[in-house]
Design an enzyme around this catalytic site. Sequence first.
Site, PDB file in Angstrom:
ATOM      1  N   SER A  37       6.187  -7.668  -0.030  1.00 30.50           N
ATOM      2  CA  SER A  37       4.892  -8.229   0.361  1.00 30.50           C
ATOM      3  C   SER A  37       3.745  -7.456  -0.258  1.00 30.50           C
ATOM      4  CB  SER A  37       4.765  -8.225   1.887  1.00 30.50           C
ATOM      5  OG  SER A  37       4.841  -6.902   2.374  1.00 30.50           O
ATOM      6  N   SER A  40       6.026  -5.477  -6.581  1.00 35.71           N
ATOM      7  CA  SER A  40       7.358  -5.655  -7.150  1.00 35.71           C
ATOM      8  C   SER A  40       8.058  -4.307  -7.289  1.00 35.71           C
ATOM      9  CB  SER A  40       7.258  -6.329  -8.518  1.00 35.71           C
ATOM     10  OG  SER A  40       6.584  -7.567  -8.417  1.00 35.71           O
ATOM     11  N   VAL A  41       9.395  -4.335  -7.187  1.00 36.26           N
ATOM     12  CA  VAL A  41      10.198  -3.120  -7.311  1.00 36.26           C
ATOM     13  C   VAL A  41      11.091  -3.251  -8.541  1.00 36.26           C
ATOM     14  CG1 VAL A  41      11.811  -1.559  -6.166  1.00 36.26           C
ATOM     15  CG2 VAL A  41      10.197  -2.891  -4.800  1.00 36.26           C
ATOM     16  N   LYS A  56       7.870   1.088  -7.669  1.00 37.71           N
ATOM     17  CA  LYS A  56       7.118   0.016  -7.023  1.00 37.71           C
ATOM     18  C   LYS A  56       5.784  -0.132  -7.738  1.00 37.71           C
ATOM     19  CE  LYS A  56       9.121   0.904  -2.479  1.00 37.71           C
ATOM     20  NZ  LYS A  56       8.854   1.121  -1.045  1.00 37.71           N
ATOM     21  N   ASP A 146       8.278   1.878  11.374  1.00 37.16           N
ATOM     22  CA  ASP A 146       8.825   0.614  10.869  1.00 37.16           C
ATOM     23  C   ASP A 146      10.335   0.726  10.665  1.00 37.16           C
ATOM     24  OD1 ASP A 146       8.696  -2.011  10.159  1.00 37.16           O
ATOM     25  OD2 ASP A 146       8.019  -1.669   8.104  1.00 37.16           O
ATOM     26  N   ASP A 164      10.285   3.645   2.971  1.00 32.34           N
ATOM     27  CA  ASP A 164       9.003   3.022   3.323  1.00 32.34           C
ATOM     28  C   ASP A 164       8.393   3.617   4.582  1.00 32.34           C
ATOM     29  OD1 ASP A 164       8.991   1.485   1.137  1.00 32.34           O
ATOM     30  OD2 ASP A 164       9.571  -0.382   2.102  1.00 32.34           O
TER      31      ASP A 164
END
Length: 497
Positions: A37, A40-41, A56, A146, A164
Amino acid sequence: MEQPPASKSKLKKLSEDSLTKQPEEVFDVLEKLGEGSYGSVFKAIHKESGQVVAIKQVPVESDLQEIIKEISIMQQCDSPYVVKYYGSYFKNTDLWIVMEYCGAGSVSDIIRLRNKTLTEDEIATILKSTLKGLEYLHFMRKIHRDIKAGNILLNTEGHAKLADFGVAGQLTDTMAKRNTVIGTPFWMAPEVIQEIGYNCVADIWSLGITSIEMAEGKPPYADIHPMRAIFMIPTNPPPTFRKPELWSDDFTDFVKKCLVKSPEQRATATQLLQHPFIKNAKPVSILRDLIAEAMEIKAKRHEEQQRELEEEEENSDEDELDSHTMVKTSSESVGTMRATSTMSEGAQTMIEHNSTMLESDLGTMVINSEEEEEEEEEEEEDGTMKRNATSPQVQRPSFMDYFDKQDFKNKSHENCDQSMREPGPMSNSVFPDNWRVPQDGDFDFLKNLSLEELQMRLKALDPMMEREIEELHQRYSAKRQPILDAMDAKKRRQQNF
């Protein structure tokens, strides 16, 4: 599967010299791994060491220095149970974030690829590494915020690592992104939703939800609207397995200890590492078969997609020559919600569903102030983490973006629905304030009510929820506007400069 090249020397972090070069001079980008979201990775190779890394690429529109400052905090973390951060670059309008590569992908990817949920042994092994990662972060006074299967990555050997923790959330908070999925609250602890202040054990609640997610394929409440879930999580009893008889007493007790509604009574990561379910966990070697299976499926799908793309290109060329008409694309659009997952009890297979619905933009790493750190240091003895009281976090959950959209729609019809947006005496009389759900979760008083009173209370729940949603929206709008005003003022000063 392609094996990464042998490392010339293990990459620990990017050198100052490397960071002054263009990223293409330092890395060979191999392929795109996925789309998140927030960017791009890509899979890439560090030329000097030969080590495979993940990059990323995040579009950056403003406040770049603040983003880089927050990302640099990740360099403080050095644990085999946390995805390593090597450095970042700014190229054109993109921020390149260089991180450790985990070849097997996330736990949710593996579940989705295999169309199977995990066994207890597999879950215990993954949870053991995850708890060690959380124990490390919590000792560092960082809250992940998260935790979910999508943020637990596995390397090809089966080692689980937290990912993350802070990057995605911090970028989300700073960049005001567009076209993001509405953040879902399914993994959030009750105290986070209620804004009553929280600490590291908020991650433990999320870990309990993640345990159910790995066992059943989705978290509790995944089948209901997220806006309804944010009221059910704080008010309902802690969730459990849909079919508890399928799971062992140790696993059930572990989840129960994670999902204690009172944060003061919830176990810490250190305590849970001593739980029988975790202490009896098998070595990571038991994960290698499912990793190999998932990677094989992924490779086959990649080959099929390549063939389909080649066929589409050929058909497109033919159609353009014949009729100059637009070629119809695949009927499955990005972001389309499929049927939710179901599981056959015998084989633990599950019908694949689009996990985008369950993706969350809620992950923001919370860094305590220096004063709080000094207070915490006084509370630590013999390396054991002690809880500290934390003030309410001044942060805006991403699911509140939903309210902004609704507010925009409401304003366009303000003249015709004013009476609906402002509860009148009748709506107040339906659910008086003494009908609100008790904060302590004690529902014993319901036993003394008549059947008619219970039916009236049940009927009043939906309008009560609507009123509370409106109150919550107004409260967040009041907090949000001063921040937006300050940002606008800052941008105007920069433009004038």
